[in-house]
Structure formats: C-alpha cells, structure tokens
Design an enzyme around this catalytic site. Structure first.
Site, PDB file in Angstrom:
ATOM      1  N   LYS A 188      -0.919  15.114   0.366  1.00  0.00           N
ATOM      2  CA  LYS A 188      -0.905  15.698  -0.980  1.00  0.00           C
ATOM      3  C   LYS A 188      -2.053  16.696  -1.205  1.00  0.00           C
ATOM      4  O   LYS A 188      -1.939  17.840  -0.824  1.00  0.00           O
ATOM      5  CB  LYS A 188      -0.865  14.600  -2.031  1.00  0.00           C
ATOM      6  N   ASP A 234      -4.053   3.654   2.785  1.00  0.00           N
ATOM      7  CA  ASP A 234      -3.157   4.784   2.576  1.00  0.00           C
ATOM      8  C   ASP A 234      -3.623   5.503   1.314  1.00  0.00           C
ATOM      9  O   ASP A 234      -3.304   5.102   0.196  1.00  0.00           O
ATOM     10  CB  ASP A 234      -1.712   4.288   2.444  1.00  0.00           C
ATOM     11  N   TYR A 284       4.132   2.085  -1.615  1.00  0.00           N
ATOM     12  CA  TYR A 284       5.020   2.946  -0.832  1.00  0.00           C
ATOM     13  C   TYR A 284       4.156   3.702   0.164  1.00  0.00           C
ATOM     14  O   TYR A 284       3.108   4.238  -0.189  1.00  0.00           O
ATOM     15  CB  TYR A 284       5.742   3.928  -1.763  1.00  0.00           C
TER      16      TYR A 284
HETATM   17  C1  LIG Z   1       0.698   6.402  -0.920  1.00  0.00           C
HETATM   18  C2  LIG Z   1       1.724   7.251  -0.231  1.00  0.00           C
HETATM   19  N1  LIG Z   1       1.842   7.180   1.103  1.00  0.00           N
HETATM   20  C3  LIG Z   1       2.735   7.927   1.769  1.00  0.00           C
HETATM   21  C4  LIG Z   1       3.567   8.790   1.108  1.00  0.00           C
HETATM   22  C5  LIG Z   1       4.551   9.609   1.870  1.00  0.00           C
HETATM   23  O1  LIG Z   1       4.173  10.947   1.858  1.00  0.00           O
HETATM   24  P1  LIG Z   1       5.237  12.093   2.105  1.00  0.00           P
HETATM   25  O2  LIG Z   1       6.162  12.114   0.930  1.00  0.00           O
HETATM   26  O3  LIG Z   1       4.410  13.341   2.230  1.00  0.00           O
HETATM   27  O4  LIG Z   1       5.942  11.765   3.374  1.00  0.00           O
HETATM   28  C6  LIG Z   1       3.481   8.901  -0.281  1.00  0.00           C
HETATM   29  C7  LIG Z   1       4.378   9.802  -1.023  1.00  0.00           C
HETATM   30  O5  LIG Z   1       4.483   9.781  -2.226  1.00  0.00           O
HETATM   31  C8  LIG Z   1       2.528   8.110  -0.962  1.00  0.00           C
HETATM   32  O6  LIG Z   1       2.392   8.174  -2.291  1.00  0.00           O
END
Ligand SMILES: Cc1ncc(COP(=O)(O)O)c(C=O)c1O
Length: 427
Positions: free
Chosen positions: A265, A237, A142
C-alpha cells in the site's frame, strides 16, 4: 440510466461481477458501484461527474492524497527512461535503504508487487527457515488471497483449518490453525498443544480487514514470547498499518519487534509495490542466497519504486503523523458526537490515519464482536453519505483511511453530511 449504471452493465459482460476486486462491486451495501474517472487531494469524481470526499484512499496507499505534485513529478521524471528492465536499478537500493531505516526490525528487504505476494513469500520463507509446516493466523485478519491464508477455524483448536474459498485444497488448509484475535489464553493453549510444529504466526498488529480492531499490547507481547520460546517466526503483516498508524508502523506504536514484516500500500504510493523483510539470518534463506525460491518479473519496478520512494520521503516531514492522527481522531470523535446527538448506537476508533466506524455501543476487540454490529444501519448510513458526496468503504468490515490532504474543511463537510445522515437513520 446514469453513466455509472451503464458502465456497470457493460463491465459485467467481460469482467466477472464487473470488477477486478470483489469489494468494489458494492455487494454488501447494494447499489451501483461508482466508476472513478479522476482524483485530486482528498476527492475523487465518478463517471457522472459527482465529487466525493474519499475515505478509502485506494484502500490505504494514498496517504498523501491523490496526485501529490511531488510524487507525480518523481514518476514523470523516470517514465521516459523506460518502464521495466528486468535488471537491477539504483532506485531499488534507495527504497530498500529507506525501508530499513524507517522500520528498524527490517535488516534486509525484498520488493514484490502486491501484499498477497509479500505474505505468501514471507510464509514460505518462515517455513523454509524453520523446516516446519504449520502456521497460525487469526480470525478476521486478511493477508491476501494465497491458499494457506484463505482458511477459517475448524470446530476446535486441534482440528484442521477449513478453506474459506472454493479451490483451496483441504490438504493445504490443514496446515493453518486459526485462533481468535486478542485471545492470549487460546494462543497459549495452541502452543502448549503443538508449539514445536509451528513455523510462524502471521498477524495484522492493527487489524483493518474486520473493520478497525487494535491488538492489545498483551496479545502482541504474548505472540512475541511464544515465538521466542518455540523458535517460530513472528510475521507482522503491516501491508495496511505500515507507515499508516505511525512512521515505523504498528511495531513502533507497540514497541514489539517482528522477525519478518510485510509491507504494501503506502510503499507503492498508489503503484503496485509491496515488500517483505526482516532479520538478516532469515532473509539469507531466500534465493539466490538460500533455498527458498521467490521471484518476480516486475519486482522493484522503477516506476512503482519512484512513486513509493517519494511517498516514503514525504511522510517524514516534521509533524506529518501528528497532523494525520489529529485529523483522523477529529473525524472519529466528530462522527461519534453527531451519532450521539441523533441517539443512534454508534462508536468510532482511530489510530494514525486509519479509522473504524461501528454501529454498536462499544469498539470491538475481535471478529466475533465486529459481527455484532448493525450492518443494516451501516448500509443505510453508507448510502446516505454517498448521496451527500462522502465515499466511505462499501462494507461494514473494512477500515477507513484519512490522508494528509483531508484538512479541517474536508472533515467539517463530512460531519455536516453525517448530521443529516444520522438524523434520517434515527427517524
Ligand atoms: C493486511 C493486509 N495484508 C495483505 C493484503 C493483500 O494485499 P494486496 O491486495 O496488495 O494483495 C491486504 C490487502 O488489503 C491487507 O490489508
């Protein structure tokens, strides 16, 4: 009616589904979401005054535990100076310098407000840099909710990706190819078929959105090699695993360098802050230097930066990651052993301060393997633990998080609760 129930009923009148992010609604485990009133260290308390050991940590940011006194002080110190200026501040330079120091592949970094913005912007940059449209992502990873990333595999490698959300145009989804995680053969086939069209590969190098699934070193190495061969941009990511699996993120653990990295995060310490950064020659294509547009009213917000910067400083304490890793491993191994005693098919895995719980004999290596877990049993376990005051992620498809405030006593209390829960599951 409990206060949680009353609040949920009230919330649903003005908020779709009663929540501001779907997983909070408890849809996959059933029952009433807990409305949280306050938190401290490894605990939070709901609207009925019940205490829980918190194993989601706001889905990753709270690596120091809740309301760490030094983070609180850092935020309080800047609050009175103003909440947002829309003009540059010195603290933005400080956090950029800190990020570049801790993640050496990041030569330049741009702050944003969410992980979704980070990945969306990094992809636009990769496309602008390469002048190509097609991207590769992996099933079960994700990357936030941008249109290009809410896509599942078509029926074959050469078929177009399909949207996983209503409202995502097929014309956008078709530029995303979705492959199996940890499958080097499939990756090589894709590059052999259309490598020259691929702007970028985006990957969670330690996946935490299909439960916890670690990449194999060969897989990440193959991503690096194919990107080098074909001039594609490798985006790690690390919104979730950055500063979570090690101080330098998954790229430090695996020793593989990304071209661009997305962070979030932990770098906000619980405030809305995220970032993307990497090679200077690629970052030079971003506005105002280059033609790839990206902007944000609250990007680099001084309050969020204060919380994030202090968090980044505190996680550099000697032994921080050793302690975090040891405690998370103790939890995972402890749960496995309790489940074994109760003869419940179960396994667990951990890396740094992240863990996965699987109601299956083996730790999974792909999304397909994760889906073979016994979700009914997970849901029963989740509710048993919740009743006993332990709050795990309310979904079998999410990783869990341990903070530095989760000490021996907290983990022992969790294992005691699990002993009862597994015994009842087995009965
Ligand atoms: C690996 C990863 N990328 C992107 C995101 C998206 O981040 P946000 O919820 O701050 O938009 C998340 C959210 O859980 C994530 O775990």
């Amino acid at each position: 009616m409990s206060r949680n129930e009353a609040l949920f009923e009230r919330a649903q009148k003005t908020i779709p589904g009663g929540v501001n992010s779907p997983v909070r609604a408890f849809r996959s485990v059933g029952g009433t979401p807990r409305f949280i009133e306050r938190a401290q260290g490894p605990y939070f308390w709901d609207a009925d005054g019940k205490q829980y050991i918190d194993y989601i940590g706001s889905w990753g940011p709270m690596i120091l535990g809740h309301v760490h006194p030094e983070v609180l002080e850092a935020v309080q110190r800047v609050l009175a100076n103003g909440f947002s200026f829309g003009a540059p501040t010195e603290s933005e330079i400080e956090i950029a310098e800190e990020i570049c120091k801790l993640v050496p592949s990041i030569e330049q970094v741009r702050m944003v407000s969410s992980g979704t913005e980070a990945t969306m912007s990094a992809l636009r940059l990769a496309r602008g840099f390469t002048k190509r449209d097609r991207i590769i992502k992996f099933e079960g990873c994700y990357h936030g909710h941008a249109d290009s990333l809410l896509v599942k595999a078509g029926s074959g490698l050469l078929t177009f990706g399909n949207p996983t959300s209503a409202g995502v145009p097929a014309d956008i989804a078709k530029h995303t190819t979705v492959l199996e995680y940890n499958n080097v053969e499939q990756l090589n086939e894709a590059f052999a078929a259309f490598g020259a069209e691929i702007a970028s590969i985006i990957v969670e190098p330690v996946a935490g959105n299909m439960n916890l699934v670690k990449a194999t070193p060969e897989f990440l190495q193959a991503l690096r090699e194919r990107c080098d061969e074909y001039g594609s941009v490798l985006i790690f990511d690390e919104v979730m695993c950055g500063f979570r699996v090690a101080l330098g993120g998954a790229q430090q653990v695996y020793g593989i360098t990304a071209d661009l990295t997305c962070l979030g995060k932990v770098i906000g310490g619980g405030m809305p802050a995220a970032a993307f950064g990497g090679r200077r020659d690629i970052m030079a294509h971003l506005a105002p230097l280059g033609g790839v547009y990206q902007a944000g009213t609250l990007s680099g917000n001084p309050i969020a930066v204060a919380a994030g910067l202090k968090t980044l400083q505190l996680i550099q304490a000697p032994g921080f990651y050793d302690t975090l890793t040891k405690q998370t491993r103790r939890l995972a191994d402890g749960l496995s052993s309790v489940a074994k005693d109760a003869k419940v098919p179960f396994s667990a895995d951990a890396i740094g301060g992240m863990f996965g719980l699987y109601f299956a004999e083996r730790v999974p290596a792909s999304f397909a393997e994760v889906t073979q877990g016994d979700t009914k049993r997970f849901n029963a376990f989740f509710h048993e633990m919740l009743d006993a005051g332990v709050y795990f992620a309310p979904s079998a498809y999410e990783a869990g998080f341990v903070s530095i405030a989760h000490d021996d006593a907290v983990v022992d209390a969790t294992l005691d609760a699990a002993r009862g829960a597994f015994a009842r599951l087995a009965a």
